[in-house]
Design a protein around this motif. Structure first.
Motif, short mmCIF file in Angstrom:
data_model
loop_
_atom_site.label_atom_id
_atom_site.label_comp_id
_atom_site.label_asym_id
_atom_site.label_seq_id
_atom_site.Cartn_x
_atom_site.Cartn_y
_atom_site.Cartn_z
N HIS A 4 19.34 16.52 72.28
CA HIS A 4 19.13 16.33 70.85
C HIS A 4 19.01 17.66 70.12
O HIS A 4 19.55 17.83 69.05
CB HIS A 4 17.88 15.47 70.59
N ILE A 5 18.30 18.61 70.71
CA ILE A 5 18.16 19.91 70.07
C ILE A 5 19.50 20.62 70.01
O ILE A 5 19.89 21.14 68.98
CB ILE A 5 17.09 20.76 70.80
N SER A 6 20.25 20.63 71.12
CA SER A 6 21.54 21.31 71.12
C SER A 6 22.53 20.58 70.21
O SER A 6 23.37 21.21 69.58
CB SER A 6 22.10 21.45 72.53
N HIS A 7 22.41 19.25 70.13
CA HIS A 7 23.27 18.47 69.24
C HIS A 7 23.06 18.89 67.79
O HIS A 7 23.99 18.85 66.99
CB HIS A 7 22.98 16.98 69.41
N LEU A 8 21.86 19.31 67.46
CA LEU A 8 21.56 19.76 66.10
C LEU A 8 21.87 21.23 65.89
O LEU A 8 21.63 21.77 64.82
CB LEU A 8 20.08 19.50 65.78
N GLY A 9 22.38 21.91 66.92
CA GLY A 9 22.83 23.29 66.74
C GLY A 9 21.97 24.33 67.42
O GLY A 9 22.29 25.50 67.39
N GLY A 10 20.87 23.94 68.05
CA GLY A 10 20.00 24.90 68.71
C GLY A 10 20.37 25.07 70.17
O GLY A 10 21.30 24.46 70.69
N GLU A 11 19.62 25.90 70.84
CA GLU A 11 19.83 26.15 72.26
C GLU A 11 19.00 25.24 73.15
O GLU A 11 19.19 25.22 74.35
CB GLU A 11 19.49 27.61 72.58
N GLY A 12 18.06 24.53 72.60
CA GLY A 12 17.16 23.71 73.40
C GLY A 12 16.04 24.56 73.97
O GLY A 12 15.94 25.75 73.70
N GLY A 13 15.18 23.94 74.76
CA GLY A 13 14.10 24.68 75.38
C GLY A 13 12.86 24.75 74.52
O GLY A 13 12.73 24.10 73.48
#
Length: 89
Positions: A4-13
């Motif tokens: 979900h985080i990477s889907h929104l453009g972030g790297e996650g974590g």
């Protein structure tokens, strides 16, 4: 959660700054937070909320489902998490 985080453009974590520090304080570590968030979402048919409780002065995890949001009184929404577990037959 990373999806979900990477889907929104972030790297996650782990989040940085004050949110990351508060997660460590209230849940012990980011890894423990992720484990608790996933477990709560799985137990609530896939839905969980990370809230800031003004009454408790800390982050809390609350359950919900697709029809209801069981928000804690005197709280602010920080994150909505939906756990997807897809089975191919």
């Amino acid at each position: 959660m990373k999806y979900h985080i990477s889907h929104l453009g972030g790297e996650g974590g782990k989040p940085g700054s004050s949110l990351g520090s508060q997660i460590d304080k209230d849940f012990g570590s980011f890894e423990k937070f992720v484990k608790e968030m996933k477990a709560t979402a799985m137990g609530a048919r896939g839905w969980a909320w990370l809230l800031w409780s003004d009454d408790l002065n800390r982050l809390v995890i609350s359950i919900s489902d697709e029809q209801n949001t069981y928000m804690v009184q005197n709280s602010k929404l920080i994150l909505h998490y939906m756990y997807l577990n897809m089975h191919i037959i």
